[in-house]
Design a protein around this motif. Structure first.
Motif, mmCIF file in Angstrom:
data_model
loop_
_atom_site.group_PDB
_atom_site.id
_atom_site.type_symbol
_atom_site.label_atom_id
_atom_site.label_comp_id
_atom_site.label_asym_id
_atom_site.label_seq_id
_atom_site.Cartn_x
_atom_site.Cartn_y
_atom_site.Cartn_z
ATOM 1 N N GLN A 41 40.379 58.937 21.853
ATOM 2 C CA GLN A 41 39.722 58.630 20.489
ATOM 3 C C GLN A 41 38.462 57.931 20.705
ATOM 4 O OE1 GLN A 41 42.655 56.319 18.321
ATOM 5 N NE2 GLN A 41 40.872 55.406 16.744
ATOM 6 N N CYS A 42 38.245 57.023 21.608
ATOM 7 C CA CYS A 42 37.111 56.211 21.991
ATOM 8 C C CYS A 42 35.742 57.200 22.068
ATOM 9 C CB CYS A 42 37.324 55.081 22.893
ATOM 10 S SG CYS A 42 35.813 54.218 23.280
ATOM 11 N N LEU A 43 36.220 58.174 22.996
ATOM 12 C CA LEU A 43 34.973 58.897 23.503
ATOM 13 C C LEU A 43 34.844 60.272 23.039
ATOM 14 C CD1 LEU A 43 35.227 57.941 27.535
ATOM 15 C CD2 LEU A 43 33.670 56.903 25.493
ATOM 16 N N ASP A 44 35.759 60.409 21.947
ATOM 17 C CA ASP A 44 36.003 62.093 21.424
ATOM 18 C C ASP A 44 36.178 63.012 22.678
ATOM 19 O OD1 ASP A 44 36.068 63.725 19.431
ATOM 20 O OD2 ASP A 44 33.749 63.905 19.046
ATOM 21 N N MET A 45 36.939 62.962 23.564
ATOM 22 C CA MET A 45 37.228 63.816 24.701
ATOM 23 C C MET A 45 38.623 64.818 24.464
ATOM 24 S SD MET A 45 35.644 61.643 27.467
ATOM 25 C CE MET A 45 36.021 62.655 28.811
ATOM 26 N N ARG A 46 38.665 65.093 23.292
ATOM 27 C CA ARG A 46 40.014 65.876 23.047
ATOM 28 C C ARG A 46 40.033 66.978 23.976
ATOM 29 N NH1 ARG A 46 45.148 65.206 20.756
ATOM 30 N NH2 ARG A 46 45.870 67.221 20.143
ATOM 31 N N ARG A 47 39.124 67.680 24.489
ATOM 32 C CA ARG A 47 39.543 68.789 25.212
ATOM 33 C C ARG A 47 39.548 68.409 26.892
ATOM 34 N NH1 ARG A 47 34.699 73.369 23.459
ATOM 35 N NH2 ARG A 47 35.486 73.475 21.296
ATOM 36 N N GLN A 48 39.165 67.314 27.244
ATOM 37 C CA GLN A 48 39.218 66.998 28.495
ATOM 38 C C GLN A 48 40.404 65.668 28.868
ATOM 39 O OE1 GLN A 48 36.472 66.344 26.552
ATOM 40 N NE2 GLN A 48 34.453 67.198 27.600
ATOM 41 N N ARG A 49 41.331 65.731 27.782
ATOM 42 C CA ARG A 49 42.361 64.855 27.877
ATOM 43 C C ARG A 49 43.187 64.893 29.308
ATOM 44 N NH1 ARG A 49 43.789 68.252 23.842
ATOM 45 N NH2 ARG A 49 45.840 69.187 23.808
ATOM 46 N N TRP A 50 43.356 66.033 29.692
ATOM 47 C CA TRP A 50 44.331 66.232 30.694
ATOM 48 C C TRP A 50 43.315 65.819 32.034
ATOM 49 C CZ3 TRP A 50 49.121 66.609 29.759
ATOM 50 C CH2 TRP A 50 49.528 67.210 28.633
ATOM 51 N N LEU A 51 42.248 65.953 31.823
ATOM 52 C CA LEU A 51 41.353 65.373 33.034
ATOM 53 C C LEU A 51 41.245 64.074 33.276
ATOM 54 C CD1 LEU A 51 38.358 68.040 33.017
ATOM 55 C CD2 LEU A 51 40.334 68.018 34.378
ATOM 56 N N ILE A 52 41.432 63.345 32.013
ATOM 57 C CA ILE A 52 41.415 61.872 31.892
ATOM 58 C C ILE A 52 42.760 61.470 32.410
ATOM 59 C CG2 ILE A 52 41.311 59.804 30.221
ATOM 60 C CD1 ILE A 52 39.477 61.499 28.476
ATOM 61 N N ALA A 53 43.875 62.171 31.976
ATOM 62 C CA ALA A 53 45.194 61.605 32.416
ATOM 63 C C ALA A 53 45.492 61.613 33.894
ATOM 64 C CB ALA A 53 46.328 62.702 31.504
ATOM 65 N N TYR A 54 44.902 62.574 34.458
ATOM 66 C CA TYR A 54 45.224 62.614 35.922
ATOM 67 C C TYR A 54 44.779 61.393 36.621
ATOM 68 C CZ TYR A 54 45.053 64.050 40.874
ATOM 69 O OH TYR A 54 45.302 64.291 42.289
ATOM 70 N N PRO A 55 43.566 60.909 36.828
ATOM 71 C CA PRO A 55 43.212 59.648 37.296
ATOM 72 C C PRO A 55 43.925 58.600 36.763
ATOM 73 C CG PRO A 55 41.548 60.308 36.142
ATOM 74 C CD PRO A 55 42.295 61.491 36.059
ATOM 75 N N ILE A 56 44.345 58.380 35.569
ATOM 76 C CA ILE A 56 45.000 57.346 34.825
ATOM 77 C C ILE A 56 46.159 57.391 35.533
ATOM 78 C CG2 ILE A 56 45.691 56.559 32.961
ATOM 79 C CD1 ILE A 56 43.258 57.281 31.535
ATOM 80 N N GLY A 57 46.970 58.404 35.357
ATOM 81 C CA GLY A 57 48.459 58.340 36.259
ATOM 82 C C GLY A 57 48.470 57.884 37.446
ATOM 83 N N LEU A 58 47.389 58.296 38.322
ATOM 84 C CA LEU A 58 47.466 57.895 39.818
ATOM 85 C C LEU A 58 47.301 56.525 39.690
ATOM 86 C CD1 LEU A 58 44.884 60.447 41.628
ATOM 87 C CD2 LEU A 58 47.608 60.438 41.623
ATOM 88 N N LEU A 59 46.336 55.711 38.965
ATOM 89 C CA LEU A 59 46.382 54.080 38.819
ATOM 90 C C LEU A 59 47.771 53.495 38.585
ATOM 91 C CD1 LEU A 59 44.433 51.808 39.115
ATOM 92 C CD2 LEU A 59 44.116 52.018 36.653
ATOM 93 N N TYR A 60 48.241 54.086 37.688
ATOM 94 C CA TYR A 60 49.619 53.345 37.266
ATOM 95 C C TYR A 60 50.548 53.773 38.096
ATOM 96 C CZ TYR A 60 47.237 52.241 32.707
ATOM 97 O OH TYR A 60 46.508 51.679 31.770
ATOM 98 N N SER A 61 50.676 54.806 39.065
ATOM 99 C CA SER A 61 51.597 55.128 39.759
ATOM 100 C C SER A 61 51.552 54.019 41.105
ATOM 101 C CB SER A 61 51.468 56.455 40.422
ATOM 102 O OG SER A 61 51.704 57.547 39.474
ATOM 103 N N SER A 62 50.402 53.570 41.282
ATOM 104 C CA SER A 62 50.318 52.566 42.251
ATOM 105 C C SER A 62 50.804 51.225 41.841
ATOM 106 C CB SER A 62 48.652 52.398 42.594
ATOM 107 O OG SER A 62 48.216 51.802 41.539
#
Length: 259
Positions: A231-252
């Motif tokens: 919502q902040c960056l208007d990156m609807r199409r790249q949401r899965w690419l955003i979710a991958y590094p975020i998931g790695l961070l929270y997994s740690s």
């Protein structure tokens, strides 16, 4: 020693003829009445006829008969604010100057608890770090109750993840985002893992139920953070690419909680 020292040479010098004495009897007879002989104190012939000078007081003066007059500007009475002493009445509260707004903190917290809920864009423009710091402190405290001292790991992984993700977001999106906003979003979305760390005090998460609960918390945090960045960056199409590094961070953080 009847006379005091004598200076000579110029017109301003002291001499025997220009020296006066004040004895104890002259000061009210207090010493003479008690049987003490008070030595004489010389004072020079001053233009005020040998009287003691009137002491100076800041903001007032001594008048005749021991009266005291207070000098206030504009003839205002004592105790009334003047001269800019009340200029702090219009100052904003201290928490507002520090950028701590409990209404916005609560709004962002509810957005993390309900990821499908849309948040006002004005909340996303703020670089609020009060909530993330509190969540990180609570997370470390809960781990401390389980015998894990991981405060250094928490802030270390958090700082590295925020810097790395901020770089990735600025390279992927058409709109830029500063590091403080990235830290704010990632910090607020740590809340599900904070709840998980509280549960780990009562339950052992190394079983099947604990692993499932841990996976659910990571997905919850990842979904909330991805939604906010989208919502902040208007990156609807790249949401899965955003979710991958975020998931790695929270997994740690989840690994810290479980093991």
């Amino acid at each position: 020693m009847d006379d005091w020292y004598t200076k000579s040479g110029d017109s301003n010098a002291y001499n025997h003829n220009s020296t006066q004495r004040i004895s104890g009897a002259d000061m009210g007879g207090g010493y003479a009445g008690m049987g003490f002989n008070q030595p004489s104190y010389p004072i020079n012939n001053h233009p005020n006829n040998g009287r003691f000078p009137t002491p100076a007081y800041a903001g007032g003066s001594i008048g005749p008969a021991g009266s005291f007059k207070v000098n206030t500007p504009f003839n205002q009475p004592i105790g009334v604010s003047y001269g800019g002493l009340g200029k702090f009445d219009n100052e904003p509260p201290l928490l507002e100057e520090l950028g701590i707004n409990f209404e916005h903190i609560w709004a962002k917290t509810k957005t993390v608890m309900i990821p499908m809920r849309k948040i006002d864009d004005t909340y996303l423009d703020e670089t609020d770090l009060a909530g993330p710091l509190v969540f990180a402190l609570i997370f470390g405290t809960c781990l401390l109750f389980t015998g894990k001292i991981h405060f250094g790991y928490i802030y270390g992984f958090g700082a590295f993840g925020c810097v790395s993700l901020n770089l990735v977001l600025n390279l992927m999106g058409d709109r830029s985002i500063d590091g403080w906003r990235t830290c704010s979003v990632l910090g607020y979305c740590l809340l599900p893992l904070v709840i998980l760390s509280g549960i780990s005090i009562l339950l052992d998460l190394r079983g099947n139920f604990g692993m499932g609960l841990t996976a659910f918390s990571v997905i919850w945090s990842c979904t909330a953070a991805t939604k906010l960045f989208e919502q902040c960056l208007d990156m609807r199409r790249q949401r899965w690419l955003i979710a991958y590094p975020i998931g790695l961070l929270y997994s740690s953080f989840a690994l810290m909680t479980v093991f």
